[in-house]
Design an enzyme around this catalytic site. Structure first.
Site, PDB file in Angstrom:
ATOM      1  N   LYS A 112       0.876  -1.172  -0.057  1.00 55.20           N
ATOM      2  CA  LYS A 112       0.077  -0.024   0.036  1.00 55.20           C
ATOM      3  C   LYS A 112       0.838   1.333   0.115  1.00 55.20           C
ATOM      4  O   LYS A 112       0.582   2.142  -0.530  1.00 55.20           O
ATOM      5  CB  LYS A 112      -0.768  -0.084   1.147  1.00 55.20           C
ATOM      6  CG  LYS A 112      -1.745  -1.173   1.257  1.00 55.20           C
ATOM      7  CD  LYS A 112      -3.366  -0.965   1.532  1.00 55.20           C
ATOM      8  CE  LYS A 112      -4.331  -1.905   0.824  1.00 55.20           C
ATOM      9  NZ  LYS A 112      -5.082  -2.721   1.614  1.00 55.20           N
ATOM     10  N   LYS A 195      -3.655 -10.667  -7.036  1.00 63.74           N
ATOM     11  CA  LYS A 195      -5.044 -10.935  -6.051  1.00 63.74           C
ATOM     12  C   LYS A 195      -6.118 -10.414  -6.423  1.00 63.74           C
ATOM     13  O   LYS A 195      -5.857  -9.136  -6.829  1.00 63.74           O
ATOM     14  CB  LYS A 195      -4.511 -10.536  -4.514  1.00 63.74           C
ATOM     15  CG  LYS A 195      -5.610 -11.191  -3.525  1.00 63.74           C
ATOM     16  CD  LYS A 195      -5.227 -10.616  -2.100  1.00 63.74           C
ATOM     17  CE  LYS A 195      -5.190  -8.910  -2.338  1.00 63.74           C
ATOM     18  NZ  LYS A 195      -5.417  -8.167  -0.819  1.00 63.74           N
ATOM     19  N   LYS A 198     -10.284  -5.082  -3.461  1.00 56.28           N
ATOM     20  CA  LYS A 198     -11.276  -4.331  -3.786  1.00 56.28           C
ATOM     21  C   LYS A 198     -10.947  -3.080  -4.681  1.00 56.28           C
ATOM     22  O   LYS A 198     -11.958  -2.212  -5.128  1.00 56.28           O
ATOM     23  CB  LYS A 198     -11.802  -3.685  -2.441  1.00 56.28           C
ATOM     24  CG  LYS A 198     -12.342  -4.648  -1.420  1.00 56.28           C
ATOM     25  CD  LYS A 198     -12.533  -3.950  -0.042  1.00 56.28           C
ATOM     26  CE  LYS A 198     -12.659  -5.256   1.125  1.00 56.28           C
ATOM     27  NZ  LYS A 198     -11.928  -4.805   2.209  1.00 56.28           N
TER      28      LYS A 198
HETATM   29  P1  TYM Z   1     -10.245  -7.361   4.059  1.00 55.44           P
HETATM   30  O1  TYM Z   1     -11.251  -6.266   4.257  1.00 55.44           O
HETATM   31  O2  TYM Z   1      -9.049  -6.825   2.971  1.00 55.44           O
HETATM   32  O3  TYM Z   1     -10.585  -8.668   3.588  1.00 55.44           O
HETATM   33  C1  TYM Z   1     -11.622  -9.470   4.372  1.00 55.44           C
HETATM   34  C2  TYM Z   1     -11.056 -10.760   4.338  1.00 55.44           C
HETATM   35  O4  TYM Z   1     -11.358 -11.224   2.935  1.00 55.44           O
HETATM   36  C3  TYM Z   1      -9.849 -11.915   2.612  1.00 55.44           C
HETATM   37  N1  TYM Z   1      -9.778 -11.721   1.068  1.00 55.44           N
HETATM   38  C4  TYM Z   1      -9.502 -12.895   0.069  1.00 55.44           C
HETATM   39  N2  TYM Z   1      -9.761 -14.362   0.321  1.00 55.44           N
HETATM   40  C5  TYM Z   1      -9.338 -14.788  -0.675  1.00 55.44           C
HETATM   41  N3  TYM Z   1      -8.959 -14.369  -1.976  1.00 55.44           N
HETATM   42  C6  TYM Z   1      -8.979 -12.996  -2.021  1.00 55.44           C
HETATM   43  N4  TYM Z   1      -8.956 -12.343  -3.227  1.00 55.44           N
HETATM   44  C7  TYM Z   1      -9.132 -12.181  -0.973  1.00 55.44           C
HETATM   45  N5  TYM Z   1      -9.114 -10.860  -0.669  1.00 55.44           N
HETATM   46  C8  TYM Z   1      -9.529 -10.410   0.694  1.00 55.44           C
HETATM   47  C9  TYM Z   1      -8.898 -11.426   3.675  1.00 55.44           C
HETATM   48  O5  TYM Z   1      -7.840 -12.211   3.709  1.00 55.44           O
HETATM   49  C10 TYM Z   1      -9.831 -10.917   4.734  1.00 55.44           C
HETATM   50  O6  TYM Z   1      -9.507 -12.234   5.659  1.00 55.44           O
HETATM   51  N6  TYM Z   1      -6.994  -6.909   8.008  1.00 55.44           N
HETATM   52  C11 TYM Z   1      -8.464  -7.107   7.617  1.00 55.44           C
HETATM   53  C12 TYM Z   1      -9.564  -6.713   8.590  1.00 55.44           C
HETATM   54  C13 TYM Z   1      -9.224  -6.943   9.861  1.00 55.44           C
HETATM   55  C14 TYM Z   1      -9.320  -8.224  10.478  1.00 55.44           C
HETATM   56  C15 TYM Z   1      -8.929  -7.914  12.011  1.00 55.44           C
HETATM   57  C16 TYM Z   1      -9.408  -9.609  10.218  1.00 55.44           C
HETATM   58  C17 TYM Z   1      -9.222  -6.053  10.946  1.00 55.44           C
HETATM   59  N7  TYM Z   1      -8.827  -6.587  12.127  1.00 55.44           N
HETATM   60  C18 TYM Z   1      -8.897  -9.159  12.819  1.00 55.44           C
HETATM   61  C19 TYM Z   1      -9.244 -10.728  11.040  1.00 55.44           C
HETATM   62  C20 TYM Z   1      -8.862 -10.443  12.265  1.00 55.44           C
HETATM   63  C21 TYM Z   1      -8.531  -6.854   6.162  1.00 55.44           C
HETATM   64  O7  TYM Z   1      -8.109  -5.655   5.930  1.00 55.44           O
HETATM   65  O8  TYM Z   1      -9.351  -7.580   5.339  1.00 55.44           O
END
Ligand code: TYM
Length: 329
Positions: A112, A195, A198
């Site tokens: 990022k 990957k 979003k």
């Molecule tokens: P975020 O919002 O980017 O994504 C949410 C979840 O989706 C998974 N993910 C994917 N899985 C498979 N293929 C993909 N292309 C893909 N893109 C995203 C992510 O791995 C995630 O599990 N930091 C986290 C949010 C968070 C969190 C936490 C998660 C904040 N605190 C505590 C677990 C525990 C995040 O930005 O996820």
């Protein structure tokens, strides 16, 4: 012992099929294993610039998506991270136990921040994993379901927990991540070396895309040379990604998915993938619309936050005591 399961999703951008397959789809099943805490990581969403109205709308959408995934709110607590002030309080304590060196090695931060001018990189983006560790620690979560890109952050949380417990005794619960066997990393349809994320409208399937758009995106997904439908990430990354999507949604193994298409051409295979995705997301979108209209998410979020506060405040108290902060109540 019953498990304690926690995961969060950031309300930034539009949720993708990657988020759905990687975590959302599985959250209903997780409630059979123990008490679940699922939250909207809205404080994390502030780590990159976002318009207030967009953040508000995304947060509502995300609440509806969680519910549309069929989670039973008697067994899973759904809440906004910002509704539980213990997240920010524990963050203030935990930031002293993670170090600049390890934070600067986080892949997500490197990805990022590499696209930004140094003067525009917020402290929150750098310290992102501290807040994420606090999220996990507050609920004594032992299981954290995530996609592959979040594994490094959960590993860092484990380091932090071990470091803290070595110093203060067994105060914190050691968490572990869990990834789906098939679908922990869904790739972009336009560039299967990246990957699905979003922020990539071309290669993404967004959960709110209409079904015609979804079908079009899948039919025009990048494929590979040759004509065989085979799982081979190195030589056939596009086809392998589509096979993964198909297998994950049908909840079958990659091998079984391959068998279904031994004699198929790419075109027929893509059509089958599009059918499965449209079938699943069509039903999901219908539920999402009903929940959005009924506004049932409001009550769910309030009740979820009340239970979350109970658990989080008790952990916070334990941590404050351990580090020597006076609890004068
Ligand atoms: P975020 O919002 O980017 O994504 C949410 C979840 O989706 C998974 N993910 C994917 N899985 C498979 N293929 C993909 N292309 C893909 N893109 C995203 C992510 O791995 C995630 O599990 N930091 C986290 C949010 C968070 C969190 C936490 C998660 C904040 N605190 C505590 C677990 C525990 C995040 O930005 O996820």
């Amino acid at each position: 012992m019953a498990e304690r399961i926690l995961t969060g999703i950031k309300p930034t951008g539009q949720l993708t099929l990657g988020n759905y397959i990687g975590v959302l789809k599985n959250l209903k099943k997780e409630t059979e294993r123990g008490e679940c805490f699922y939250f909207i990581a809205d404080l994390h969403a502030l780590t990159l610039p976002i318009e207030p109205e967009v953040l508000r709308q995304n947060s509502i959408d995300l609440a509806c998506f969680y519910l549309a995934a069929g989670i039973d709110t008697k067994k899973a607590n759904l809440f906004l991270q910002s509704s539980v002030s213990a997240h920010a309080e524990l963050n203030a304590i935990m930031q002293n136990y993670l170090y600049m060196g390890e934070l600067s090695r986080m892949t997500q931060f490197k990805d990022k921040s590499s696209k930004m001018k140094e003067s525009a990189i917020g402290l929150g983006l750098f310290a992102y994993p501290v807040l994420m560790a606090s999220d996990i620690i507050l609920y004594d979560a032992n299981i954290v379901p995530v996609g592959e890109d979040q594994v490094q952050h959960v590993e860092l949380t484990r380091d932090l927990v071990n470091r803290f417990n070595n110093r203060y005794g067994e105060v914190l619960t050691l968490p572990k991540y869990e990834m789906r066997k098939v679908g922990a990393r869904i790739m972009s349809l336009s560039d299967p070396s990246k990957k699905m994320s979003k922020s990539d409208p071309k290669g993404d399937i967004f959960l709110k895309d209409d079904l015609t758009t979804i079908r079009k995106k899948i039919m025009s997904a990048v494929t590979d040379s040759g004509s065989e439908v085979k799982y081979d990430v190195e030589n056939k990354p596009g086809i392998s990604n589509l096979l993964t999507i198909y297998a994950a949604l049908k909840e079958i193994s990659i091998e079984d998915a391959e068998k279904e298409f031994v004699n198929s051409r790419y075109g027929d295979f893509k059509k089958a993938v599009a059918d499965v995705v449209c079938n699943e997301l069509g039903a999901f979108q219908e539920k999402y619309r009903q929940i959005l209209e009924s506004k049932e998410y409001e009550k769910v979020l309030l009740e979820g936050a009340a239970r979350a506060r109970e658990v989080a405040n008790s952990t916070l108290k334990r941590v404050k005591k351990a580090v020597g902060l006076l609890n004068l109540e």
